[in-house]
Design an enzyme around this catalytic site. Sequence first.
Site, PDB file in Angstrom:
ATOM      1  N   HIS A 110      52.224  34.805  40.904  1.00  0.00           N
ATOM      2  CA  HIS A 110      53.130  33.870  41.425  1.00  0.00           C
ATOM      3  C   HIS A 110      53.718  34.116  42.823  1.00  0.00           C
ATOM      4  CE1 HIS A 110      55.576  35.981  38.685  1.00  0.00           C
ATOM      5  NE2 HIS A 110      56.459  35.827  39.547  1.00  0.00           N
ATOM      6  N   ASP A 148      55.500  39.185  41.087  1.00  0.00           N
ATOM      7  CA  ASP A 148      55.821  38.513  42.139  1.00  0.00           C
ATOM      8  C   ASP A 148      55.078  39.157  43.249  1.00  0.00           C
ATOM      9  OD1 ASP A 148      57.431  38.018  44.484  1.00  0.00           O
ATOM     10  OD2 ASP A 148      59.535  38.217  43.532  1.00  0.00           O
ATOM     11  N   CYS A 170      57.311  43.957  33.039  1.00  0.00           N
ATOM     12  CA  CYS A 170      56.268  43.317  33.815  1.00  0.00           C
ATOM     13  C   CYS A 170      55.055  44.010  33.585  1.00  0.00           C
ATOM     14  CB  CYS A 170      56.605  43.112  35.164  1.00  0.00           C
ATOM     15  SG  CYS A 170      58.258  42.301  35.330  1.00  0.00           S
ATOM     16  N   ARG A 220      38.096  55.854  23.746  1.00  0.00           N
ATOM     17  CA  ARG A 220      38.335  54.606  24.120  1.00  0.00           C
ATOM     18  C   ARG A 220      39.591  54.110  23.722  1.00  0.00           C
ATOM     19  NH1 ARG A 220      32.917  54.454  22.383  1.00  0.00           N
ATOM     20  NH2 ARG A 220      33.325  53.664  20.398  1.00  0.00           N
TER      21      ARG A 220
END
Length: 276
Positions: free
Chosen positions: A218, A180, A157, A137
């Site tokens: 967003h 984005d 990101c 794991r």
Amino acid sequence: MSYADKLFIETCTDILENGCSDEGMNVRPRWEDGTPAHTVKRFAVVNRYDLSREFPIMTLRKVYFKSCIDELLWIWQKKSNDIHALKSHIWDAWADENGSIGKAYGYQLGVKHRYPEGEFDQVDRVLYDLRYHPESRRIMTNIYNHHDLSEMGLYPCAYSVTLNVTGDRLNMMLNQRSQDMLVANNWNVCQYAVLLHMFARSSGFKVGELVHVIADAHIYDRHIDAVKRIITREPYDAPTLWVNPEVKDFYDFTVDDFRLEGYRFHEFNEKIPVAV
């Protein structure tokens, strides 16, 4: 209907109808003309894609699949931070005068770390664990290294991947701090779907689920009209992904070892501004 289209429409509709605007806040991104790039966002979006059913590429507009894979291999296989090793120009705005994005993305994956079994970089550690410890794991990567953030052209990101074997299937969770939706959402989904295929093929597993966790999903203010037009379109069925059956080693894959069969998409010829 492509399931990737369905999730894109649902997510964008939710953002537009229920999202929170950061208008009036001191945001970092700017448009090319220097204007602050504001967004409407939703927090903690989670999308699941079953890769055993279909490849999650959107048909509402064309995704440049080969360029998408080229960037993926640049980061995960070449472990590069040199934009000269990349065919597209998507990283140009974040590179220095020498073409380097600093200690970001591929650089972090290529740094070796010491383990009881020896020294590995993050990618090779994943490959090692999938071969010798598939029950683990702890099969994960993380490129959000606080020690090196000041030397990165862009903070990562999509920053963390966790792999998990369930029966004979390999699953992946992608953690992303910022997304984005118009420019990068399905681009990233396609990339990490291909990455899961690469890891699965290299370790002898079938592909399972890709779970995409987005902290800040967003839509930029200058993208809203385009998104509204795109999500009203009627999606096509998803294409079929062909992966060269002769390639078994993670480091032997090339862009040409992946092909979409039956990919239909709606034309979208508008230039999309990118906030930097």
